[in-house]
Design an enzyme around this catalytic site. Structure first.
Site, PDB file in Angstrom:
ATOM      1  N   LYS A   9      -6.610  -6.873   4.869  1.00  0.00           N
ATOM      2  CA  LYS A   9      -7.326  -5.602   4.900  1.00  0.00           C
ATOM      3  C   LYS A   9      -8.765  -5.738   4.377  1.00  0.00           C
ATOM      4  CE  LYS A   9      -3.171  -2.789   4.204  1.00  0.00           C
ATOM      5  NZ  LYS A   9      -2.568  -1.811   3.275  1.00  0.00           N
ATOM      6  N   TYR A  49      -1.238   3.344  12.790  1.00  0.00           N
ATOM      7  CA  TYR A  49      -0.608   4.206  11.783  1.00  0.00           C
ATOM      8  C   TYR A  49      -0.134   5.524  12.393  1.00  0.00           C
ATOM      9  CZ  TYR A  49      -2.608   1.007   8.324  1.00  0.00           C
ATOM     10  OH  TYR A  49      -2.938  -0.111   7.585  1.00  0.00           O
ATOM     11  N   ASN A 112      -4.251  -2.664  -1.315  1.00  0.00           N
ATOM     12  CA  ASN A 112      -3.210  -3.647  -1.620  1.00  0.00           C
ATOM     13  C   ASN A 112      -3.327  -4.916  -0.783  1.00  0.00           C
ATOM     14  OD1 ASN A 112      -2.289  -2.735   0.839  1.00  0.00           O
ATOM     15  ND2 ASN A 112      -0.457  -1.760   0.036  1.00  0.00           N
ATOM     16  N   HIS A 115      -1.432  -6.029   5.023  1.00  0.00           N
ATOM     17  CA  HIS A 115      -0.386  -5.311   5.749  1.00  0.00           C
ATOM     18  C   HIS A 115       0.482  -6.349   6.440  1.00  0.00           C
ATOM     19  CE1 HIS A 115       1.690  -2.772   8.662  1.00  0.00           C
ATOM     20  NE2 HIS A 115       1.402  -3.735   9.524  1.00  0.00           N
ATOM     21  N   GLU A 126       3.000  -4.029  16.898  1.00  0.00           N
ATOM     22  CA  GLU A 126       1.737  -4.305  16.214  1.00  0.00           C
ATOM     23  C   GLU A 126       1.038  -5.541  16.778  1.00  0.00           C
ATOM     24  OE1 GLU A 126       2.791  -4.396  12.075  1.00  0.00           O
ATOM     25  OE2 GLU A 126       3.083  -2.221  12.003  1.00  0.00           O
TER      26      GLU A 126
END
Length: 152
Positions: A9, A49, A112, A115, A126
């Protein structure tokens, strides 16, 4: 053998942790079969998402994921989906165990770092969002016989 999508990310990219995170996947014996640096557009974020678009936190999520480049990776290996998720640790870096990627490098729930697909169906969907079939390069590294038994 399984495949999983991993996104390093924007916080991972901006903090210059790309190599350190990829190194962990390679050390584990996972095979990188596709990788590219991209900028996620608002449209791609909505597709990725989709289950969260109507939730109150979505605008912040979209703003974060589109703020800087990400590294999209397809990893392949035995039980790759669960192995990668275990390597990442809990979603919140504050709750992730030491020794996991998030436990070692993150102190945030949203920022975080990484992903990873959460199941086989999500992985397929994905991977198809981020890679064309011709961008996935199947190969077996020469060290594979030293990483797992022939019958695994």
């Amino acid at each position: 053998m399984q495949r999983t999508l991993v996104l390093l990310k924007p916080d991972c990219v901006e903090r210059r942790l790309i190599g350190r995170v990829i190194n962990r996947f390679e050390d584990k014996g996972l095979n990188i079969i596709a990788m590219k640096l991209i900028r996620i557009t608002p449209d791609l974020a909505k597709q990725h998402y989709a289950e969260h678009v109507s939730k109150p936190f979505y605008p912040g999520l979209e703003s974060f994921i589109t703020a800087a480049p990400v590294v999209a990776i397809v990893l392949e290996g035995l039980e790759a989906i669960q192995v990668v998720r275990d390597m990442l640790g809990a979603t919140s870096g504050l709750k992730a165990s030491p020794g996991t990627i998030r436990g070692d490098f993150s102190s945030s729930r949203q920022m975080n770092l990484v992903h990873a697909s959460d199941g086989e169906e999500a992985s397929k969907r994905e991977i198809d969002l981020y890679f064309k079939p011709e961008e996935i390069l199947e190969h077996t590294p020469v060290l594979t016989p030293w990483m797992r038994a022939d019958d695994e």
